[in-house]
Enzyme design. Structure first.
Site, PDB file in Angstrom:
ATOM      1  N   SER A 142       0.843  -1.196   0.000  1.00 26.76           N
ATOM      2  CA  SER A 142       0.000   0.000   0.000  1.00 26.76           C
ATOM      3  C   SER A 142       0.874   1.240   0.000  1.00 26.76           C
ATOM      4  O   SER A 142       1.995   1.222   0.526  1.00 26.76           O
ATOM      5  CB  SER A 142      -0.904   0.012   1.234  1.00 26.76           C
ATOM      6  OG  SER A 142      -1.588   1.249   1.351  1.00 26.76           O
ATOM      7  N   TYR A 156      -2.076  -0.298  10.158  1.00 25.03           N
ATOM      8  CA  TYR A 156      -2.118  -0.790   8.777  1.00 25.03           C
ATOM      9  C   TYR A 156      -0.867  -0.344   8.022  1.00 25.03           C
ATOM     10  O   TYR A 156      -0.234  -1.135   7.319  1.00 25.03           O
ATOM     11  CB  TYR A 156      -3.376  -0.268   8.088  1.00 25.03           C
ATOM     12  CG  TYR A 156      -3.499  -0.646   6.636  1.00 25.03           C
ATOM     13  CD1 TYR A 156      -3.826  -1.951   6.257  1.00 25.03           C
ATOM     14  CD2 TYR A 156      -3.309   0.296   5.621  1.00 25.03           C
ATOM     15  CE1 TYR A 156      -3.952  -2.305   4.923  1.00 25.03           C
ATOM     16  CE2 TYR A 156      -3.437  -0.040   4.292  1.00 25.03           C
ATOM     17  CZ  TYR A 156      -3.755  -1.338   3.947  1.00 25.03           C
ATOM     18  OH  TYR A 156      -3.871  -1.680   2.617  1.00 25.03           O
TER      19      TYR A 156
END
Length: 251
Positions: A142, A156
């Site tokens: 990501s 995250y």
């Protein structure tokens, strides 16, 4: 046959997290480019829905139900797999957690799913000699892991940062067998990843203004980048964290 350096003809590719979103679209695109696809996830019904959308000329694509958070389940799945030419390690999840409200169990679960399970899967594939030489491994990381992140998304981001670092080390370790290891690092993509969050449509519209292309990504945008990294067109690409973010990181 017309010239196509992006073809995946005669390749067998495992896609994790294929029940929806980027994983599902990646499986579809791999099959369209000639691959035999093996898809895995925890939800059998949704895996079947993905399989129903896959068209491959040989008809060998299949699904395997597997909870990648269970090391024994990983070993069992690997034992039944054929030799693979590609692995797309896509399974993962996010949950917004402001630091004062971090829960130990949720932090551990996110690291297990997003970091440890992908590492254990590639380990088992290598130990069982199921990952062919000159194969390609692609992780879904990501932008949060290597660039700008957002409030309440620190855990995250930490998991994806760890995964992106692992990609670089794994690329060095596996270069001797001509196995390439890369990651895609998307910005926001229109999947269901935030369905359980408190993010509102108004929040999303405000966030969208930070993207120069004025749209979020679609699963196909990421899937086509993954198929490129799987293909022989990317035969000199390894250790890369490929940013796909509609220009967000330019701001």
């Amino acid at each position: 046959m017309s010239y196509n350096p992006y073809s995946l003809q005669d390749k067998t590719i495992l896609v994790t997290g294929a029940s929806s979103g980027i994983g599902r679209q990646t499986a579809i695109e791999c099959a369209r480019l000639g691959a035999t696809v093996i898809i895995t996830g925890r939800n059998e019904q949704r895996l079947q829905e993905t399989l129903d959308l896959i068209t491959d000329t040989e008809g060998g694509s299949e699904y395997v139900v597997c909870d990648l958070n269970d090391p024994e389940a990983i070993s069992a799945m690997v034992s039944r797999l054929p030799r693979l030419d590609g692995l797309v390690s896509n399974a993962g999840f996010t949950k917004l957690q402001p630091i004062p409200f971090l829960r130990d169990d949720e932090v551990r679960r996110m690291f297990q799913t997003n970091v440890l399970s992908p590492m254990l899967l590639i380990r088992e594939l290598l130990k069982a000699r199921k990952l062919a030489k000159k194969s390609s491994v692609v992780f879904t990381s990501s932008l949060d892991g290597i660039g700008p992140t957002t409030v309440a998304n620190s855990v995250y981001a930490a998991t994806k940062g760890a995964l992106s670092a692992f990609v670089r080390g794994a690329a060095l370790e596996l270069a001797g067998r001509q196995t390439r290891v890369n990651a895609v690092c998307p910005g926001m993509v229109n999947t269901h990843i935030l369905d359980d969050s408190s993010i509102t449509d108004e929040d999303l519209q405000a966030d969208l203004q930070h993207y120069p292309l004025r749209r979020y990504g679609e699963p196909r945008d990421i899937a086509l980048a993954i198929t490129y990294l799987l293909s022989d067109a990317a035969s000199w690409v390894t250790g890369t964290n490929l940013v796909i973010d509609g220009g967000l990181s330019l701001q």
